[in-house]
Design a protein around this motif. Structure first.
Motif, PDB file in Angstrom:
ATOM      1  N   ASP A 111      36.505  30.723  36.545  1.00 42.78           N
ATOM      2  CA  ASP A 111      35.864  32.012  36.268  1.00 42.78           C
ATOM      3  C   ASP A 111      36.872  33.151  36.143  1.00 42.78           C
ATOM      4  O   ASP A 111      36.496  34.317  36.195  1.00 42.78           O
ATOM      5  CB  ASP A 111      34.826  32.338  37.343  1.00 42.78           C
TER       6      ASP A 111
ATOM      7  N   ASN B 224      40.020  42.642  35.056  1.00 44.48           N
ATOM      8  CA  ASN B 224      40.255  42.458  36.497  1.00 44.48           C
ATOM      9  C   ASN B 224      40.386  43.744  37.309  1.00 44.48           C
ATOM     10  O   ASN B 224      41.361  43.916  38.048  1.00 44.48           O
ATOM     11  CB  ASN B 224      41.512  41.609  36.706  1.00 44.48           C
TER      12      ASN B 224
ATOM     13  N   ASP C 286      39.017  35.790  34.359  1.00 46.02           N
ATOM     14  CA  ASP C 286      39.144  36.473  33.073  1.00 46.02           C
ATOM     15  C   ASP C 286      40.627  36.677  32.782  1.00 46.02           C
ATOM     16  O   ASP C 286      41.369  37.191  33.619  1.00 46.02           O
ATOM     17  CB  ASP C 286      38.429  37.817  33.097  1.00 46.02           C
TER      18      ASP C 286
ATOM     19  N   ARG D  81      38.350  38.506  39.910  1.00 46.05           N
ATOM     20  CA  ARG D  81      38.768  37.412  39.036  1.00 46.05           C
ATOM     21  C   ARG D  81      38.018  37.433  37.708  1.00 46.05           C
ATOM     22  O   ARG D  81      38.593  37.181  36.655  1.00 46.05           O
ATOM     23  CB  ARG D  81      38.487  36.053  39.703  1.00 46.05           C
ATOM     24  N   SER D  82      36.712  37.709  37.762  1.00 45.42           N
ATOM     25  CA  SER D  82      35.855  37.428  36.616  1.00 45.42           C
ATOM     26  C   SER D  82      35.548  38.633  35.738  1.00 45.42           C
ATOM     27  O   SER D  82      35.154  38.456  34.579  1.00 45.42           O
ATOM     28  CB  SER D  82      34.546  36.802  37.099  1.00 45.42           C
TER      29      SER D  82
END
Length: 312
Positions: A260, A87, A262, A82-83
């Motif tokens: 969180d 990805n 991206d 996720r962050s």
């Protein structure tokens, strides 16, 4: 280790359908370590497997793209990050701890299907699902591919949706789609969730039991389910996918809080987070041998079984 991004003006080129694109993988670090990453490119351009791969491979026929994270019979818990910027796939684990593995709960060896996610979907953590009474888990919607094909981490498969299981994992909504790769010989015969029980007896029961107990060998409690563990049909599953797709659209256009996640992408004209792919610099590509498997990954764990926890 990581990818870095230089601020720049976004490019003006539109996304293409999955069928007309070539996906390639760019690996960095040794598999089974916290440094390992699998980055994606489409026709040579860096992309996010979360945001840039289209949800539909064929919208008219309701064929979806699935990004495979964990191949069947393996244990390493790979997932779309996720962050991390753009990805990449990484192995889940605590930032200061070792990478995570799923234990072999007898008689299951690792994951019992190809496991992954549908791109351009998001289980919104701000939204309490009326069917589960729990917030979303902040990830793309998960999918289990029940085909005979054994995939690989990073493969983009085209799948039919057959149904869905409503898992409540750690108090969060964590839908599990039941899908089949369109290349599978059974794909032409499987159209809805009841067909799975008819042609693959026992598989749905085993799948529910797997999700109920997979964290128990690590000292956690059993997971719960919506609908008493009953599977929902294809029509219901398509509605959930649509809701998760709408949530993702709010995310990628800046109309909801990202947490969180991206949101960097290289193909979405309507997204303020689109960037010039020429300014995305992957770490140096590597093809390193994997780290040794921890001893516990090769062991059996024995837990009590429970018969008929829900009617399929």
């Amino acid at each position: 280790m990581g990818i870095f991004l230089s601020k720049t003006k976004t490019l003006e080129h539109s996304s293409e359908s999955a069928s007309s694109s070539t996906y390639t993988l760019h690996k960095h670090g040794s598999p089974r370590t916290s440094e390992f990453r699998v980055f994606f490119k489409k026709d040579g351009i860096p992309i996010s497997p979360f945001h840039d791969i289209p949800l539909h491979a064929d919208m008219e026929k309701q064929i979806f793209n699935m990004v495979v994270e964990v191949p069947r019979w393996t244990n390493a818990k790979y997932e779309i990050s996720r962050s991390d910027v753009i990805n990449p796939i990484h192995q889940d684990g605590e930032k200061t701890g070792p990478p995570r593995y799923v234990k072999n709960r007898f008689p299951h060896h690792g994951y019992i299907w190809n496991y992954g996610a549908l791109p351009q979907t998001w289980e919104d953590p701000h939204y309490v699902d009326k069917d589960t009474n729990a917030r979303g888990d902040d990830d793309p919607i998960d999918a289990v591919d029940i085909s005979q094909h054994i995939s690989y981490t990073g493969e983009v498969q085209q799948v039919k949706v057959l149904g869905i299981l409503g898992l409540i994992d750690g108090g969060e909504t964590d839908w599990k789609l039941i899908v089949i790769d369109v290349r599978d010989r059974r794909a032409a015969e499987l159209h809805d969730i009841d067909d799975v029980d008819r042609l693959m007896p026992g598989y749905l029961t085993a799948t529910r039991e797997w999700f109920r107990l997979y964290k128990v060998p690590d000292g956690h409690g059993q997971n719960e389910f919506a609908f008493g563990g009953q599977y929902r049909n294809r029509e219901f599953a398509l509605r959930i996918i649509h809701e998760c797709s709408e949530a993702w659209e709010r995310l990628i256009t800046g109309n909801t809080e990202p947490g969180d996640v991206d949101r960097t992408n290289t193909t979405l004209e309507s997204s303020p987070f689109r960037v010039d792919p020429g300014k995305l610099h992957f770490p140096e590509g590597e093809d390193l041998p994997p780290a040794p498997l921890p001893k516990h990954v090769e062991e059996w764990f024995f837990l009590p079984s429970r018969d008929n926890p829900g009617q399929d």
